[in-house]
Design an enzyme around this catalytic site. Structure first.
Site, PDB file in Angstrom:
ATOM      1  N   LYS A  61      28.638  39.983  45.835  1.00 34.39           N
ATOM      2  CA  LYS A  61      28.446  40.941  44.809  1.00 34.39           C
ATOM      3  C   LYS A  61      27.490  40.738  43.694  1.00 34.39           C
ATOM      4  O   LYS A  61      27.054  39.666  43.368  1.00 34.39           O
ATOM      5  CB  LYS A  61      29.652  41.298  44.409  1.00 34.39           C
ATOM      6  CG  LYS A  61      30.553  42.173  45.245  1.00 34.39           C
ATOM      7  CD  LYS A  61      31.663  42.699  44.772  1.00 34.39           C
ATOM      8  CE  LYS A  61      32.346  43.535  46.052  1.00 34.39           C
ATOM      9  NZ  LYS A  61      33.859  44.075  45.343  1.00 34.39           N
ATOM     10  N   ARG A  80      38.394  38.416  50.255  1.00 36.74           N
ATOM     11  CA  ARG A  80      37.693  39.349  51.014  1.00 36.74           C
ATOM     12  C   ARG A  80      36.344  38.931  51.234  1.00 36.74           C
ATOM     13  O   ARG A  80      35.583  38.958  50.147  1.00 36.74           O
ATOM     14  CB  ARG A  80      37.794  40.828  50.572  1.00 36.74           C
ATOM     15  CG  ARG A  80      37.045  41.734  51.479  1.00 36.74           C
ATOM     16  CD  ARG A  80      37.221  43.082  50.770  1.00 36.74           C
ATOM     17  NE  ARG A  80      36.412  44.059  51.656  1.00 36.74           N
ATOM     18  CZ  ARG A  80      35.279  44.546  51.671  1.00 36.74           C
ATOM     19  NH1 ARG A  80      34.488  43.823  50.628  1.00 36.74           N
ATOM     20  NH2 ARG A  80      34.576  45.290  52.232  1.00 36.74           N
TER      21      ARG A  80
HETATM   22  C1  7PJ Z   1      35.892  45.854  48.000  1.00 39.04           C
HETATM   23  C2  7PJ Z   1      36.728  46.414  49.029  1.00 39.04           C
HETATM   24  C3  7PJ Z   1      36.769  44.711  47.307  1.00 39.04           C
HETATM   25  C4  7PJ Z   1      38.607  45.784  48.389  1.00 39.04           C
HETATM   26  C5  7PJ Z   1      34.340  46.665  49.258  1.00 39.04           C
HETATM   27  C6  7PJ Z   1      31.158  45.167  49.003  1.00 39.04           C
HETATM   28  C7  7PJ Z   1      31.451  46.354  48.437  1.00 39.04           C
HETATM   29  N1  7PJ Z   1      37.909  46.557  49.186  1.00 39.04           N
HETATM   30  N2  7PJ Z   1      35.581  46.948  49.652  1.00 39.04           N
HETATM   31  N3  7PJ Z   1      38.250  45.121  47.439  1.00 39.04           N
HETATM   32  N4  7PJ Z   1      34.517  45.932  47.999  1.00 39.04           N
HETATM   33  N5  7PJ Z   1      39.864  45.847  48.373  1.00 39.04           N
HETATM   34  O1  7PJ Z   1      31.839  44.280  49.554  1.00 39.04           O
HETATM   35  O2  7PJ Z   1      30.396  44.750  48.272  1.00 39.04           O
HETATM   36  O3  7PJ Z   1      36.185  44.278  46.265  1.00 39.04           O
HETATM   37  S1  7PJ Z   1      32.794  47.344  49.598  1.00 39.04           S
END
Ligand code: 7PJ
Length: 260
Positions: free
Chosen positions: A204, A238
């Site tokens: 990020k 994640r």
């Molecule tokens: C997240 C997500 C996060 C959860 C995305 C990216 C943007 N779901 N979906 N937490 N980020 N739960 O991966 O840069 O931080 S999309």
């Protein structure tokens, strides 16, 4: 949790079949690398990106879900649309990951009757405008209060706590200082809400802001953040880079569990 994007902007050479084939081979690689949950997303939620219409999101997500549902790993669907949730659950998805905290009308109802897991995430604003001028009275308190309220709403909709995890939503309507404050006190959030915490920090912009690296060079920074989150008690990370994160966690776990 391994990130599986099925968005055309994450595939250079277009073509639905090619995108699906590529998604499946990425998922197979993640499984070989030790992933525990595969998070399938059909809508890019990068700051400033326009929303994807419902039928297009379904055309992206559903073929991947059908192709992978017997892969042996739990499948999570990254969506905030109740219609996508319903379709995905009808096709046996195991978890719904909602960046909008199940705030859309009908979102909690869409998941209530199934047994799926839920990830309730905090976001300030919406992906198109969230990074314009994020502000909080007290970021930790505000995010905690929002998540607490959504947990209560989920329980009132008949969803058991054992199905829930929470996520402060790194980068979703947050400055670097907000993100760092939330990461620093992730353990406190976990203790206060007494629910498993999911942390999504991989590649990020906060990693870019600290290291000065473009997105494809943020692995080392992402690993440092992942380990810090794990040390704070995060139970689900994640990530894009499954093999590297699994190795980092193995080493960190071996050291931290060996307390003589
Ligand atoms: C997240 C997500 C996060 C959860 C995305 C990216 C943007 N779901 N979906 N937490 N980020 N739960 O991966 O840069 O931080 S999309």
């Amino acid at each position: 949790m391994g990130i599986l994007n099925v968005t055309p902007d994450s595939f250079s050479d277009g073509g639905r079949f090619q995108s699906l084939e590529l998604a499946i081979s990425r998922a197979e690689q993640m499984i070989a690398d030790g992933v525990d949950i595969i998070d399938i997303g059909g809508e890019s939620s990068r700051p400033g990106v326009a929303p994807v219409p419902l039928d297009e999101e379904l055309r992206r997500v559903m073929p991947a879900l059908y192709a992978l549902r017997d892969c042996g790993k739990p499948l999570s669907i990254d969506t905030y649309k109740p219609e996508v949730m319903r379709e995905a659950l009808a096709a046996d998805a195991d978890m719904i990951n909602d960046i909008n905290g199940f705030c859309a009308p009908g979102a909690l109802q869409a998941v209530a009757d199934s047994a799926c897991g839920l990830c309730i995430m905090h976001m300030q604003g919406d992906p198109q405008s969230m990074q314009r001028d994020p502000s909080y009275r007290d970021v930790q308190g505000d995010v905690g209060a929002f998540l607490q309220a959504r947990v209560q709403a989920a329980q009132q909709a008949g969803i058991g706590r054992e199905r829930l995890c929470i996520d402060p939503g790194f980068g979703f309507g947050k400055t670097l200082e907000h993100n760092l404050a939330l990461l620093r006190r992730l353990g406190q959030l976990q203790t206060e809400l007494d629910l498993p915490v999911l942390a999504g920090i991989s590649r990020k912009s906060m990693i870019g802001a600290i290291t000065g690296r473009p997105v494809e060079m943020r692995l080392a920074g992402s690993l440092a953040a992942a380990l810090f989150a794990a040390a704070q008690g995060a139970q689900i990370l994640r990530v894009h880079d499954v093999a590297e994160t699994v190795d980092a966690l193995k080493v960190w776990t071996a050291v931290s569990n060996n307390k003589e």
